[in-house]
Design a protein around this motif. Structure first.
Motif, PDB file in Angstrom:
ATOM      1  N   PHE A  78      12.913 -50.753   0.704  1.00 52.68           N
ATOM      2  CA  PHE A  78      11.996 -50.273  -0.324  1.00 52.68           C
ATOM      3  C   PHE A  78      12.205 -48.795  -0.628  1.00 52.68           C
ATOM      4  CE2 PHE A  78       9.916 -53.794   1.824  1.00 52.68           C
ATOM      5  CZ  PHE A  78       9.527 -54.590   0.755  1.00 52.68           C
ATOM      6  N   ASP A  79      12.029 -48.424  -1.903  1.00 50.54           N
ATOM      7  CA  ASP A  79      12.019 -47.020  -2.304  1.00 50.54           C
ATOM      8  C   ASP A  79      10.602 -46.482  -2.433  1.00 50.54           C
ATOM      9  OD1 ASP A  79      14.778 -47.034  -2.486  1.00 50.54           O
ATOM     10  OD2 ASP A  79      14.791 -47.479  -4.629  1.00 50.54           O
ATOM     11  N   LYS A  80       9.603 -47.379  -2.567  1.00 54.61           N
ATOM     12  CA  LYS A  80       8.219 -46.960  -2.752  1.00 54.61           C
ATOM     13  C   LYS A  80       7.294 -47.949  -2.051  1.00 54.61           C
ATOM     14  CE  LYS A  80       6.845 -45.781  -6.926  1.00 54.61           C
ATOM     15  NZ  LYS A  80       6.369 -45.951  -8.339  1.00 54.61           N
ATOM     16  N   ILE A  81       6.287 -47.390  -1.350  1.00 56.91           N
ATOM     17  CA  ILE A  81       5.269 -48.213  -0.701  1.00 56.91           C
ATOM     18  C   ILE A  81       3.906 -47.598  -0.998  1.00 56.91           C
ATOM     19  CG2 ILE A  81       4.323 -49.010   1.506  1.00 56.91           C
ATOM     20  CD1 ILE A  81       7.148 -49.267   2.549  1.00 56.91           C
ATOM     21  N   TYR A  82       2.980 -48.437  -1.468  1.00 55.43           N
ATOM     22  CA  TYR A  82       1.625 -47.979  -1.801  1.00 55.43           C
ATOM     23  C   TYR A  82       0.681 -48.147  -0.607  1.00 55.43           C
ATOM     24  CZ  TYR A  82       2.719 -47.746  -6.803  1.00 55.43           C
ATOM     25  OH  TYR A  82       3.250 -47.409  -8.034  1.00 55.43           O
ATOM     26  N   SER A  95       6.008 -39.021   3.057  1.00 54.67           N
ATOM     27  CA  SER A  95       7.182 -39.514   2.336  1.00 54.67           C
ATOM     28  C   SER A  95       8.478 -38.960   2.920  1.00 54.67           C
ATOM     29  CB  SER A  95       7.086 -39.131   0.858  1.00 54.67           C
ATOM     30  OG  SER A  95       5.991 -39.749   0.236  1.00 54.67           O
ATOM     31  N   LEU A  96       9.555 -39.736   2.746  1.00 51.20           N
ATOM     32  CA  LEU A  96      10.889 -39.357   3.210  1.00 51.20           C
ATOM     33  C   LEU A  96      11.798 -39.134   2.010  1.00 51.20           C
ATOM     34  CD1 LEU A  96      11.309 -42.081   5.986  1.00 51.20           C
ATOM     35  CD2 LEU A  96      10.448 -39.742   6.292  1.00 51.20           C
ATOM     36  N   SER A  97      12.981 -38.609   2.263  1.00 53.35           N
ATOM     37  CA  SER A  97      13.950 -38.409   1.187  1.00 53.35           C
ATOM     38  C   SER A  97      14.291 -39.716   0.479  1.00 53.35           C
ATOM     39  CB  SER A  97      15.234 -37.789   1.746  1.00 53.35           C
ATOM     40  OG  SER A  97      14.969 -36.548   2.351  1.00 53.35           O
ATOM     41  N   ASP A  98      14.246 -40.819   1.229  1.00 54.90           N
ATOM     42  CA  ASP A  98      14.611 -42.123   0.671  1.00 54.90           C
ATOM     43  C   ASP A  98      13.415 -43.049   0.472  1.00 54.90           C
ATOM     44  OD1 ASP A  98      14.510 -42.009   3.499  1.00 54.90           O
ATOM     45  OD2 ASP A  98      15.491 -43.947   3.671  1.00 54.90           O
ATOM     46  N   LEU A  99      12.194 -42.544   0.648  1.00 53.55           N
ATOM     47  CA  LEU A  99      11.024 -43.410   0.546  1.00 53.55           C
ATOM     48  C   LEU A  99       9.808 -42.626   0.056  1.00 53.55           C
ATOM     49  CD1 LEU A  99       9.620 -46.181   1.153  1.00 53.55           C
ATOM     50  CD2 LEU A  99       9.106 -45.253   3.435  1.00 53.55           C
ATOM     51  N   ASP A 100       9.205 -43.072  -1.047  1.00 55.58           N
ATOM     52  CA  ASP A 100       7.966 -42.481  -1.547  1.00 55.58           C
ATOM     53  C   ASP A 100       6.783 -43.275  -0.998  1.00 55.58           C
ATOM     54  OD1 ASP A 100       9.343 -40.601  -3.133  1.00 55.58           O
ATOM     55  OD2 ASP A 100       9.518 -42.044  -4.778  1.00 55.58           O
ATOM     56  N   ILE A 101       5.860 -42.581  -0.350  1.00 54.17           N
ATOM     57  CA  ILE A 101       4.616 -43.186   0.111  1.00 54.17           C
ATOM     58  C   ILE A 101       3.513 -42.667  -0.804  1.00 54.17           C
ATOM     59  CG2 ILE A 101       2.968 -43.369   2.006  1.00 54.17           C
ATOM     60  CD1 ILE A 101       5.291 -43.161   3.937  1.00 54.17           C
TER      61      ILE A 101
END
Length: 380
Positions: free
Chosen positions: A202-206, A230-236
């Protein structure tokens, strides 16, 4: 404090140990639905609060994501403002890793428990969300198999009806964090760690917001805190804080799947899906009645009685705001006066208790100021 290098067993399990010099906790996350990622940020976020509580340095097993490290000071700022007795950790002690590439799968996930906030995010972003994340061990205890099976069956039904893939996980992280700081504040890092486990897909998790912008309070999941994980490869992303609770209930009550499966209870006596007796069940039932949906909701089998509303113990500030919203909306809609008066009596009847609890909390968090106030009143 050290967190031993995590190890991902093929397909399903990540384990690691957290040691504070006296006690070693073996922590695991497991899933039968997909392979979990093993990365040092998982150990890092689950160790932050225990380290801050014990005042011990954390030794990371590997370099950490640069975006997370850039947010580390602000994460600590929030927790230091919210929780007395924590110690700041040195941010310069950690080595930065190269940013990881994004998964690029096009999949978007949301945490889902079956409650008001979860359903609001799902229905609001139904076209975008592809997967739902359900974690056994967060709000349902690992030992309560009966409630877990009933809830899982409901969430599998929800996923099927809405066309979403369901990702089931299990973890024992809650009792570990409970032993240091409590779940009210510890569940934020636990959500972040779970998201990191899925970062390969996943690139994004809500994270569905449990608050709204007009009534923010210190809590482990918060519109200011959640995106900092959030990480460089993942938006929270914290989602839904633009809507007050009564508006969320009004929006989701249009969907019969919500009224057939809604689950809000945290007490769960005798593994009850919704006990219809606790404060959270009552305030949800009240909101459903206000928007005209309680009689169609199948998961609250007991009737809502005015005498039970009147007897509610309303201590927490957020609970008071939720009740006030429902009362004002009931007045606006011209609902029965006895129902409105029961809410008003509950709010009025608990004002003394709330003041006592709030004063006690301030005394604990700011003992110097509390002692000075006592001295002034005593004439010292």
């Amino acid at each position: 404090m050290t967190a031993n290098s995590s190890n991902a067993e093929p397909g399903s399990r990540v384990t690691f140990g957290i040691t504070d010099g006296e006690t070693r906790h073996q922590v695991y996350f497991a899933s039968t639905d997909m392979r979990l990622a093993s990365r040092p940020e998982i150990e890092f976020v689950t160790s932050i609060l225990p380290c801050m509580k014990k005042g011990r340095a954390f030794r990371a097993p590997a370099p950490l994501d640069p975006r997370l490290l850039a947010s580390f000071e602000q994460i600590q700022d929030l927790y230091l403002a919210w929780v007395p007795g924590l110690t700041r950790l040195p941010a310069k002690a950690f080595e930065s890793a190269a940013p990881r590439p994004r998964a690029g799968t096009g999949r978007v996930a949301a945490f889902f428990s079956g409650g008001v906030d979860s359903f609001y995010t799902l229905m609001k972003r139904r076209e975008e969300i592809t997967d739902l994340i359900f974690v056994h061990g967060f709000d349902i205890k690992l030992g309560d198999e009966a409630l877990y099976r009933e809830t899982l069956a409901m969430i599998e039904h929800i996923a099927g009806e809405t066309g979403k893939n369901l990702i089931r996980l299990e973890t024992n992280i809650r009792p570990v964090l409970d032993s240091y700081i409590g779940w009210d504040y510890g569940h934020g890092p636990a959500l972040a760690a779970t998201a990191y486990l899925l970062s390969d897909q996943f690139d994004k998790i809500y994270i569905p917001s449990s608050q709204d912008y007009t009534h923010l309070f210190a809590f482990g999941s918060h519109p200011l805190l959640d995106p900092l994980w959030s990480l460089s490869d993942l938006d929270i992303v914290n989602d839904g804080a633009e809507a007050r609770r009564i508006r969320k209930v009004e929006a989701i009550a249009r969907h019969q799947i919500v009224l057939d499966t809604l689950r809000v209870c945290w007490m769960n006596p005798d593994s009850a899906y919704n006990c219809c007796r606790c404060e959270k069940c009552h305030r949800t039932m009240i909101a459903l009645k206000v928007v005209g949906a309680l009689d169609r909701c199948r998961t609250f089998p007991e009737p809502l009685r005015n005498e039970n509303i009147r007897a509610l113990k309303i201590v927490a500030t957020n609970t008071r705001s939720f009740m006030t919203e429902s009362m004002r909306e009931a007045e606006r809609r011209g609902l029965e006066p006895a129902f409105i008066k029961a809410m008003a009596d509950a709010l009025k009847g608990q004002s003394t208790l709330q003041r006592f609890v709030n004063n006690l909390r301030r005394a604990i968090s700011q003992p110097g100021r509390a002692l000075a106030k006592i001295r002034r009143k005593a004439g010292f």
